[in-house]
Design a protein around this motif. Structure first.
Motif, short mmCIF file in Angstrom:
data_model
loop_
_atom_site.label_atom_id
_atom_site.label_comp_id
_atom_site.label_asym_id
_atom_site.label_seq_id
_atom_site.Cartn_x
_atom_site.Cartn_y
_atom_site.Cartn_z
N ALA A 8 1.05 -0.79 -0.04
CA ALA A 8 -0.26 0.17 0.32
C ALA A 8 0.68 1.56 -0.35
CB ALA A 8 -1.21 -0.22 1.13
N ARG A 9 1.78 1.32 0.88
CA ARG A 9 2.20 2.35 1.00
C ARG A 9 2.99 2.67 -0.37
NH1 ARG A 9 9.11 3.02 1.86
NH2 ARG A 9 8.59 5.01 2.76
N TRP A 10 3.90 1.80 -1.05
CA TRP A 10 4.17 2.08 -2.74
C TRP A 10 3.40 2.27 -3.85
CZ3 TRP A 10 9.27 3.62 -2.52
CH2 TRP A 10 9.86 3.27 -1.39
N ARG A 21 -6.99 12.94 -4.64
CA ARG A 21 -5.53 13.61 -4.28
C ARG A 21 -4.97 15.01 -3.45
NH1 ARG A 21 -8.73 13.03 -9.01
NH2 ARG A 21 -7.44 12.28 -10.96
N PRO A 22 -3.95 14.10 -2.36
CA PRO A 22 -3.98 14.97 -1.39
C PRO A 22 -2.87 15.98 -1.94
CG PRO A 22 -3.12 12.20 -1.08
CD PRO A 22 -4.01 12.85 -2.14
N SER A 23 -2.47 16.64 -1.21
CA SER A 23 -0.95 17.39 -0.35
C SER A 23 -0.12 16.38 -0.82
CB SER A 23 -1.70 18.92 -0.32
OG SER A 23 -1.24 18.01 1.24
N PRO A 24 0.90 17.07 -1.46
CA PRO A 24 2.36 16.96 -1.05
C PRO A 24 2.56 16.42 0.41
CG PRO A 24 2.45 18.19 -2.94
CD PRO A 24 0.97 18.74 -2.26
N ASP A 25 2.06 17.25 1.42
CA ASP A 25 2.37 16.63 2.55
C ASP A 25 1.00 15.75 3.38
OD1 ASP A 25 4.08 19.25 2.88
OD2 ASP A 25 2.70 20.02 4.04
N GLU A 26 0.28 16.05 2.60
CA GLU A 26 -0.85 14.27 2.65
C GLU A 26 -0.27 13.04 2.64
OE1 GLU A 26 -4.55 15.66 2.18
OE2 GLU A 26 -4.52 17.13 3.65
N ARG A 27 0.60 13.26 1.17
CA ARG A 27 1.11 12.05 0.66
C ARG A 27 1.65 11.35 1.70
NH1 ARG A 27 -1.74 9.03 -2.28
NH2 ARG A 27 -2.01 10.63 -4.24
N ALA A 28 2.71 12.72 2.32
CA ALA A 28 3.85 11.86 2.86
C ALA A 28 3.49 11.68 4.14
CB ALA A 28 4.60 12.79 3.28
N GLU A 30 0.71 10.15 4.55
CA GLU A 30 0.18 8.15 4.45
C GLU A 30 1.53 7.48 3.99
OE1 GLU A 30 -2.49 9.30 0.66
OE2 GLU A 30 -3.99 9.75 1.73
N ARG A 31 2.48 8.23 3.36
CA ARG A 31 3.50 7.27 3.11
C ARG A 31 4.38 6.62 4.62
NH1 ARG A 31 5.54 6.26 -2.05
NH2 ARG A 31 4.80 7.70 -3.39
N GLU A 32 3.84 7.26 5.53
CA GLU A 32 5.18 7.46 6.91
C GLU A 32 4.09 6.61 7.80
OE1 GLU A 32 5.89 8.38 10.73
OE2 GLU A 32 4.60 9.21 9.73
N VAL A 33 2.51 6.99 7.56
CA VAL A 33 1.49 5.03 8.79
C VAL A 33 2.01 4.57 7.28
CG1 VAL A 33 -0.77 5.32 9.30
CG2 VAL A 33 0.98 7.45 9.66
N CYS A 34 1.98 4.36 6.15
CA CYS A 34 1.46 2.35 6.00
C CYS A 34 3.42 2.06 6.09
CB CYS A 34 1.37 3.29 4.48
SG CYS A 34 -0.15 3.25 4.07
N LEU A 35 4.06 3.00 6.30
CA LEU A 35 5.48 2.64 6.64
C LEU A 35 5.42 1.64 8.12
CD1 LEU A 35 8.31 1.28 5.03
CD2 LEU A 35 8.81 4.14 6.19
N ARG A 36 4.76 2.48 9.39
CA ARG A 36 4.79 2.61 10.53
C ARG A 36 4.66 1.32 10.77
NH1 ARG A 36 3.46 7.40 12.95
NH2 ARG A 36 2.16 6.41 14.31
N VAL A 37 3.66 0.99 10.22
CA VAL A 37 2.28 0.26 10.19
C VAL A 37 3.03 -1.27 10.52
CG1 VAL A 37 -0.28 -1.34 9.93
CG2 VAL A 37 0.04 0.64 9.96
N ASP A 49 -6.91 7.07 11.34
CA ASP A 49 -7.62 7.64 10.27
C ASP A 49 -6.91 8.19 8.84
OD1 ASP A 49 -10.25 6.95 12.18
OD2 ASP A 49 -9.62 9.07 12.54
N VAL A 50 -5.46 8.32 9.16
CA VAL A 50 -5.21 8.44 8.02
C VAL A 50 -4.42 7.60 7.05
CG1 VAL A 50 -2.36 9.63 6.73
CG2 VAL A 50 -4.07 10.49 8.73
N ALA A 51 -4.25 6.13 7.74
CA ALA A 51 -4.12 5.51 6.65
C ALA A 51 -4.88 4.41 6.33
CB ALA A 51 -2.85 4.03 7.95
N TYR A 52 -6.33 4.41 6.68
CA TYR A 52 -7.03 3.27 6.36
C TYR A 52 -7.76 3.43 5.18
CZ TYR A 52 -7.19 -0.35 10.30
OH TYR A 52 -6.90 -1.12 11.36
N PRO A 53 -8.20 4.96 4.87
CA PRO A 53 -8.39 5.64 3.58
C PRO A 53 -7.27 5.56 2.63
CG PRO A 53 -9.86 6.86 5.37
CD PRO A 53 -8.40 5.96 5.93
N ALA A 54 -6.14 5.69 2.61
CA ALA A 54 -5.30 5.49 1.99
C ALA A 54 -5.14 4.16 1.53
CB ALA A 54 -4.16 6.10 2.94
#
Length: 157
Positions: A8-10, A21-28, A30-37, A49-54
């Motif tokens: 999901a992260r990649w 279509r999130p902003s670059p900060d929101e995308r970062a 999402e990537r960070e949370v999808c890596l921490r899980v 709440d950020v990771a599941y919708p992504a």
């Protein structure tokens, strides 16, 4: 380790297919949370709440891509060469996997919303809080649920 969250992260750009279509900060984020899980780090409900919708967007986009790929491969198997039948079967498996992971993550997102609303000492609150957490075996459940329908759709069963 949960391989579904690494994927999901990649695959976060597939969210564009679902209209996310999130902003670059929101995308970062999402990537960070999808890596921490998948690392097993502590993730609170705000991060989920950020990771599941992504993740739902990723699996929804993957579902759309695999539907198109399955249709193309099965069409080519009928009209060009039978070797495309194998690729069609693989894309049907991918379609089932994406659908299963979409439903699992969507269900966990809904349970997370219910856990936030419910009283933490009630039976429903404890149930929702326990089941809303990500599990490492989610991809195994989705893969197991996708085999029989893929075999049926490909005409092997």
């Amino acid at each position: 380790m949960d391989i579904a969250w690494y994927i999901a992260r990649w695959a976060l750009p597939l969210n564009v297919l679902t209209g996310h279509r999130p902003s670059p900060d929101e995308r970062a984020d999402e990537r960070e949370v999808c890596l921490r899980v998948p690392r097993g780090e502590e993730v609170d409900s705000e991060d989920l709440d950020v990771a599941y919708p992504a993740a739902c967007g990723v699996w929804g986009g993957g579902l759309m891509v695999s539907i198109a790929l399955a249709a193309l491969c099965l069409f080519l198997a009928d009209h060009v060469h039978p070797v495309f039948d194998v690729l069609g079967f693989v894309s049907l498996l991918a379609m089932g996997l994406c659908l299963g992971l979409f439903l699992i993550h969507h269900g966990r997102d809904r349970l997370l919303d219910r856990a936030d609303e419910a009283d933490p000492d009630s039976r429903w609150g404890r149930f929702a809080a326990r089941l809303s957490r990500p599990r490492a075996y989610d991809i195994v459940l989705a893969a197991a649920a996708s085999v029989r329908p893929a075999l049926w759709a490909a005409g092997y069963v």
